[in-house]
Design a protein around this motif. Sequence first.
Motif, mmCIF file in Angstrom:
data_model
loop_
_atom_site.group_PDB
_atom_site.id
_atom_site.type_symbol
_atom_site.label_atom_id
_atom_site.label_comp_id
_atom_site.label_asym_id
_atom_site.label_seq_id
_atom_site.Cartn_x
_atom_site.Cartn_y
_atom_site.Cartn_z
ATOM 1 N N GLY A 1 -0.497 -11.947 11.000
ATOM 2 C CA GLY A 1 0.866 -11.592 10.061
ATOM 3 C C GLY A 1 1.317 -10.257 10.301
ATOM 4 N N PRO A 2 2.539 -9.936 9.788
ATOM 5 C CA PRO A 2 3.525 -8.664 10.233
ATOM 6 C C PRO A 2 2.629 -7.622 9.697
ATOM 7 C CG PRO A 2 4.845 -10.425 9.221
ATOM 8 C CD PRO A 2 3.588 -10.840 9.093
ATOM 9 N N ARG A 3 2.934 -6.286 10.114
ATOM 10 C CA ARG A 3 2.505 -5.057 9.474
ATOM 11 C C ARG A 3 3.824 -4.296 9.385
ATOM 12 N NH1 ARG A 3 -1.378 -8.092 9.764
ATOM 13 N NH2 ARG A 3 -3.380 -7.660 10.868
ATOM 14 N N SER A 4 4.366 -3.725 8.530
ATOM 15 C CA SER A 4 5.306 -2.942 8.043
ATOM 16 C C SER A 4 5.423 -1.549 7.426
ATOM 17 C CB SER A 4 6.426 -3.954 7.238
ATOM 18 O OG SER A 4 6.631 -5.110 7.756
ATOM 19 N N VAL B 1 3.251 -2.617 4.445
ATOM 20 C CA VAL B 1 3.120 -4.264 3.841
ATOM 21 C C VAL B 1 2.273 -4.706 4.751
ATOM 22 C CG1 VAL B 1 4.241 -6.067 3.172
ATOM 23 C CG2 VAL B 1 5.644 -3.752 3.181
ATOM 24 N N TRP B 2 1.405 -5.305 4.347
ATOM 25 C CA TRP B 2 0.063 -5.975 5.201
ATOM 26 C C TRP B 2 0.134 -7.406 4.732
ATOM 27 C CZ3 TRP B 2 -4.938 -3.275 6.741
ATOM 28 C CH2 TRP B 2 -5.717 -3.985 7.408
ATOM 29 N N TYR B 3 0.410 -8.277 5.655
ATOM 30 C CA TYR B 3 0.304 -9.954 5.646
ATOM 31 C C TYR B 3 -0.736 -10.469 6.239
ATOM 32 C CZ TYR B 3 5.454 -9.883 4.623
ATOM 33 O OH TYR B 3 6.819 -9.655 3.791
ATOM 34 N N ASP B 4 -1.584 -11.150 5.501
ATOM 35 C CA ASP B 4 -2.760 -11.711 6.100
ATOM 36 C C ASP B 4 -3.216 -12.989 5.381
ATOM 37 O OD1 ASP B 4 -5.048 -11.794 7.772
ATOM 38 O OD2 ASP B 4 -4.706 -9.714 8.256
ATOM 39 N N ILE C 1 0.797 -1.196 0.015
ATOM 40 C CA ILE C 1 -0.019 -0.095 -0.056
ATOM 41 C C ILE C 1 1.056 1.007 -0.003
ATOM 42 C CG2 ILE C 1 -1.818 1.304 1.080
ATOM 43 C CD1 ILE C 1 -2.235 -1.628 2.546
ATOM 44 N N ASN C 2 0.897 2.181 -1.109
ATOM 45 C CA ASN C 2 1.634 3.308 -0.862
ATOM 46 C C ASN C 2 0.793 4.313 -0.532
ATOM 47 O OD1 ASN C 2 3.761 2.106 -2.323
ATOM 48 N ND2 ASN C 2 3.569 3.311 -4.417
#
Length: 386
Positions: free
Chosen positions: A210-213, A225-228, A190-191
């Motif tokens: 999941g991680p959020r970056s 950055v969204w992991y799910d 996501i920009n």
Amino acid sequence: MMEQFDAVVVGGGMVGAAVALGLARQGREVALVERDIPKAYDAEDPMDLRVSAISPASINLLETLGAWEAVRETRVCPYRRLETWDNPDCRLRFSSDELGKDELGYIIENRLIQLGVWQQFESQATLKVFAPAVIERFGKEDGTQCVYLSDGRVLASRLLIGADGANSRVRDYAGIGLTAWDYRQHCMLINIDTEYPQQDITWQWFTPDGPRSFLPLHGHHGSLVWYDSPARIRQLSSMSNTQLEAEIDAHFPHEMGPFRVTGKGSFPLVRRHAQRYSNDGIIIVGDAAHTINPLAGQGVNLGFKDVDVLLDVLAGDGIQDIEGAAKRYELRRRPDNLLMQSGMDVFYKTFSNSLTPLNVLRNVGLKVAENSGILKKQVLKYAMGL
């Protein structure tokens, strides 16, 4: 019409372009085949979704190739700090000051790295670029690898290098198998435009889903950055930017300050590792040989390490003994690639877990690591390629 070269490189992305340029700088007759010509840089263009955290080791390679200045003149963002945490009170922090460096690395759009390398092609008389080009098939004639283009041209060489990505046609043609597994998660990029000016920190917050970056970008920009789960990422992808902003507000820490979503995209997480890196005059590099969990942004850095070693083993008389050079290349690169893949997997699985005992242990581990001194510094140096 058949044209003869010392090497034919298929794939003109960041890694493939670096291989072709490096071989040409050694005086080799090189052909580079690429489907698309990179678009010229325009400072008014929106930020690309695909970005990389470029390490000092990768910058050293780009400097050797004469490309770093061209990259640096575009949109680059130095980052000097890195933080990771599960519980906000147990953070692992890294800083460039710990190594006496000005920065840990740079966050740069992938296409701008690629473009910086391509801009050096004109200075290499022995490098011939076939782009845009479509490959119809591969074949072998009289011990020579041949690439057949759709316009009737045939490129022949004893050495064929596949730098054509995770779904490599060159790897398939070489009959090289893959070891792979699906993480059963998707990754959303996501920009955002940020109210804060350019930041110098990248961070990762681990959750059971999941991680959020956050990765800082040039100017008032950033990348989330969204992991799910695949279902959750599909749901998020279907939202309007305004709806997505509300979801980010509810599920991300507020470290990046006020923001506005400007773009989004997603992809599945899959780890791949080629069962070998060469076969019968064919060598594969970068994502064609290995893909890694993008958690620490090490993918392109591993690819550039491949390039550095491959250029080294092919230097001098190395190209006369392709099989010997290929074995030396794999011997030097496979252990490092496997170590980084496995390390990222352990880190990812350990922190993407809600079990209470493991939750306690990992936070204790982060606390210990934060105060580990020399060990912490060694981990940081390895990640930077130093």
